[in-house]
Design a protein around this motif. Structure first.
Motif, PDB file in Angstrom:
ATOM      1  N   LEU A 285       0.839  -1.205   0.000  1.00  0.00           N
ATOM      2  CA  LEU A 285       0.000   0.000   0.000  1.00  0.00           C
ATOM      3  C   LEU A 285       0.870   1.249   0.000  1.00  0.00           C
ATOM      4  O   LEU A 285       0.596   2.206  -0.736  1.00  0.00           O
ATOM      5  CB  LEU A 285      -0.917  -0.003   1.234  1.00  0.00           C
ATOM      6  CG  LEU A 285      -1.726   1.272   1.476  1.00  0.00           C
ATOM      7  CD1 LEU A 285      -2.655   1.568   0.298  1.00  0.00           C
ATOM      8  CD2 LEU A 285      -2.520   1.174   2.779  1.00  0.00           C
ATOM      9  N   GLY A 286       1.935   1.236   0.815  1.00  0.00           N
ATOM     10  CA  GLY A 286       2.842   2.380   0.838  1.00  0.00           C
ATOM     11  C   GLY A 286       3.481   2.619  -0.518  1.00  0.00           C
ATOM     12  O   GLY A 286       3.579   3.767  -0.980  1.00  0.00           O
ATOM     13  N   ALA A 287       3.897   1.527  -1.191  1.00  0.00           N
ATOM     14  CA  ALA A 287       4.483   1.667  -2.520  1.00  0.00           C
ATOM     15  C   ALA A 287       3.473   2.188  -3.528  1.00  0.00           C
ATOM     16  O   ALA A 287       3.808   2.998  -4.402  1.00  0.00           O
ATOM     17  CB  ALA A 287       5.033   0.311  -2.983  1.00  0.00           C
ATOM     18  N   THR A 288       2.234   1.752  -3.387  1.00  0.00           N
ATOM     19  CA  THR A 288       1.183   2.219  -4.292  1.00  0.00           C
ATOM     20  C   THR A 288       0.916   3.706  -4.101  1.00  0.00           C
ATOM     21  O   THR A 288       0.729   4.456  -5.075  1.00  0.00           O
ATOM     22  CB  THR A 288      -0.113   1.420  -4.053  1.00  0.00           C
ATOM     23  OG1 THR A 288       0.164   0.024  -4.137  1.00  0.00           O
ATOM     24  CG2 THR A 288      -1.162   1.778  -5.099  1.00  0.00           C
ATOM     25  N   ILE A 289       0.900   4.140  -2.843  1.00  0.00           N
ATOM     26  CA  ILE A 289       0.703   5.568  -2.556  1.00  0.00           C
ATOM     27  C   ILE A 289       1.854   6.374  -3.144  1.00  0.00           C
ATOM     28  O   ILE A 289       1.658   7.464  -3.699  1.00  0.00           O
ATOM     29  CB  ILE A 289       0.604   5.798  -1.039  1.00  0.00           C
ATOM     30  CG1 ILE A 289      -0.624   5.095  -0.463  1.00  0.00           C
ATOM     31  CG2 ILE A 289       0.570   7.284  -0.720  1.00  0.00           C
ATOM     32  CD1 ILE A 289      -1.952   5.598  -1.011  1.00  0.00           C
ATOM     33  N   ALA A 290       3.071   5.830  -3.022  1.00  0.00           N
ATOM     34  CA  ALA A 290       4.237   6.522  -3.585  1.00  0.00           C
ATOM     35  C   ALA A 290       4.089   6.694  -5.092  1.00  0.00           C
ATOM     36  O   ALA A 290       4.379   7.767  -5.648  1.00  0.00           O
ATOM     37  CB  ALA A 290       5.512   5.735  -3.260  1.00  0.00           C
ATOM     38  N   ILE A 291       3.637   5.640  -5.766  1.00  0.00           N
ATOM     39  CA  ILE A 291       3.414   5.723  -7.211  1.00  0.00           C
ATOM     40  C   ILE A 291       2.342   6.753  -7.528  1.00  0.00           C
ATOM     41  O   ILE A 291       2.454   7.537  -8.481  1.00  0.00           O
ATOM     42  CB  ILE A 291       3.008   4.339  -7.761  1.00  0.00           C
ATOM     43  CG1 ILE A 291       4.184   3.365  -7.638  1.00  0.00           C
ATOM     44  CG2 ILE A 291       2.560   4.440  -9.219  1.00  0.00           C
ATOM     45  CD1 ILE A 291       3.814   1.924  -7.929  1.00  0.00           C
ATOM     46  N   LEU A 292       1.308   6.760  -6.705  1.00  0.00           N
ATOM     47  CA  LEU A 292       0.170   7.657  -6.937  1.00  0.00           C
ATOM     48  C   LEU A 292       0.580   9.123  -6.875  1.00  0.00           C
ATOM     49  O   LEU A 292       0.041   9.964  -7.613  1.00  0.00           O
ATOM     50  CB  LEU A 292      -0.927   7.372  -5.906  1.00  0.00           C
ATOM     51  CG  LEU A 292      -2.291   8.032  -6.123  1.00  0.00           C
ATOM     52  CD1 LEU A 292      -2.898   7.587  -7.453  1.00  0.00           C
ATOM     53  CD2 LEU A 292      -3.235   7.703  -4.980  1.00  0.00           C
ATOM     54  N   VAL A 293       1.551   9.442  -6.015  1.00  0.00           N
ATOM     55  CA  VAL A 293       1.983  10.837  -5.886  1.00  0.00           C
ATOM     56  C   VAL A 293       3.153  11.158  -6.809  1.00  0.00           C
ATOM     57  O   VAL A 293       3.749  12.228  -6.704  1.00  0.00           O
ATOM     58  CB  VAL A 293       2.355  11.158  -4.418  1.00  0.00           C
ATOM     59  CG1 VAL A 293       1.149  10.988  -3.509  1.00  0.00           C
ATOM     60  CG2 VAL A 293       3.522  10.298  -3.936  1.00  0.00           C
TER      61      VAL A 293
END
Length: 285
Positions: free
Chosen positions: A46-54
């Motif tokens: 989830l943290g990696a996905t949030i990083a990609i999202l931003v």
């Protein structure tokens, strides 16, 4: 034989994963928090996905540190919940955390459509694509974590096996639980990037469960777990190359097949010992 040089790095990576995860798996099984690895891995994803999202590069250090920060939050939650109340099983909190993190990752994925392949790798992994710098960095990190656990092994083992005795000795359960889950988070965050959520879970649980079939002592269980992880990794990677299968899924299925064989051997051995003991008792009588 020309394929062997190509398989050296993935095999070394699998040995590193086996070394640290088989040890941590002993603690996880003793604590009865079997799915904590999946939950922390999903939080890291989830943290990696949030990083990609931003807009952060999924392969950069920024994404790694964001994943690690999310994992630390999960570690804090798990260490607090066990100390806060005994009415709610920790495994229930772990399951809820996994479900919420999975749902949140799906929501974030829907907005990060350009990196779907990378997000898929976080689930199934691609250990064949591991690079030499990744292997070296992971070996150093896990070596440090392994040394940390070795130095404080008595406290960690006592808390995992007999938390009441640890509390009676004045050991802070909440503090050492957090240190355990935080170090666990370092391992999971790095392992997921290499092998994916499913394979990391297998490296953690299956060797420990297989070892418990044949040994009670921690040292013996570690030896069996490390041996099993090494052999299964080699066989899984070989089968994936020979049959053109996804490597992570091939190793996971190989773990499952070998565990079934170990269970059958254990069952047959148990029946033989029981029969031998019965016959011996009759002879004495």
């Amino acid at each position: 034989m020309e394929i062997l040089p190509f398989l050296i790095l993935p095999f070394i990576a699998s040995l590193i994963l086996t070394g640290i995860h088989a040890y941590l798996g002993v603690h996880v099984v003793e604590r009865g928090v079997i799915f904590v690895d999946l939950a922390l891995a999903q939080i890291a994803a989830l943290g990696a996905t949030i990083a990609i999202l931003v807009g952060i590069d999924p392969h950069g250090t920024g994404a790694y540190w964001i994943s690690l920060a999310f994992t630390f939050m999960g570690a804090l939650i798990f260490s607090f919940v066990r100390s806060a109340t005994a009415r709610i099983p920790l495994e229930a909190i772990i399951g809820i955390t996994y479900a919420v993190a999975s749902a949140a990752a799906i929501l974030a994925m829907s907005k990060a459509t350009g990196e779907t392949e990378h997000l898929k790798d976080m689930l199934v992994g691609n250990i064949l694509a591991v690079s030499r710098p990744e292997v070296i960095k992971t070996a150093i990190l896990y070596g440090i974590i392994g040394l940390f656990h070795y130095i404080f092994r008595k406290k960690f083992l006592l808390i995992s096996i007999d938390p009441q005795a640890a509390q009676a000795q004045g050991i802070s359960i909440r503090l050492w639980d957090f240190l355990f889950y935080a170090s666990f988070g370092f391992v999971v965050t790095s392992s997921v990037a290499i092998a994916g959520v499913l394979l990391v879970f297998c490296y953690l649980i299956v060797p420990s469960v297989g070892a418990m079939l044949f040994a009670d002592r921690i040292g013996s269980r570690l030896a069996i777990g490390w041996t099993m992880g090494t052999l299964v990794s080699a066989l899984g990677i070989f089968l994936s190359v020979q049959m053109d299968l996804p490597t992570g899924a091939a190793i996971v299925c190989t773990f499952g097949g070998v565990l079934v064989l170990m269970a059958i051997v254990h069952r047959l051995t148990f029946k033989y010992r029981t029969r031998a003991n019965t016959e011996r008792a009759k002879a004495v009588a």
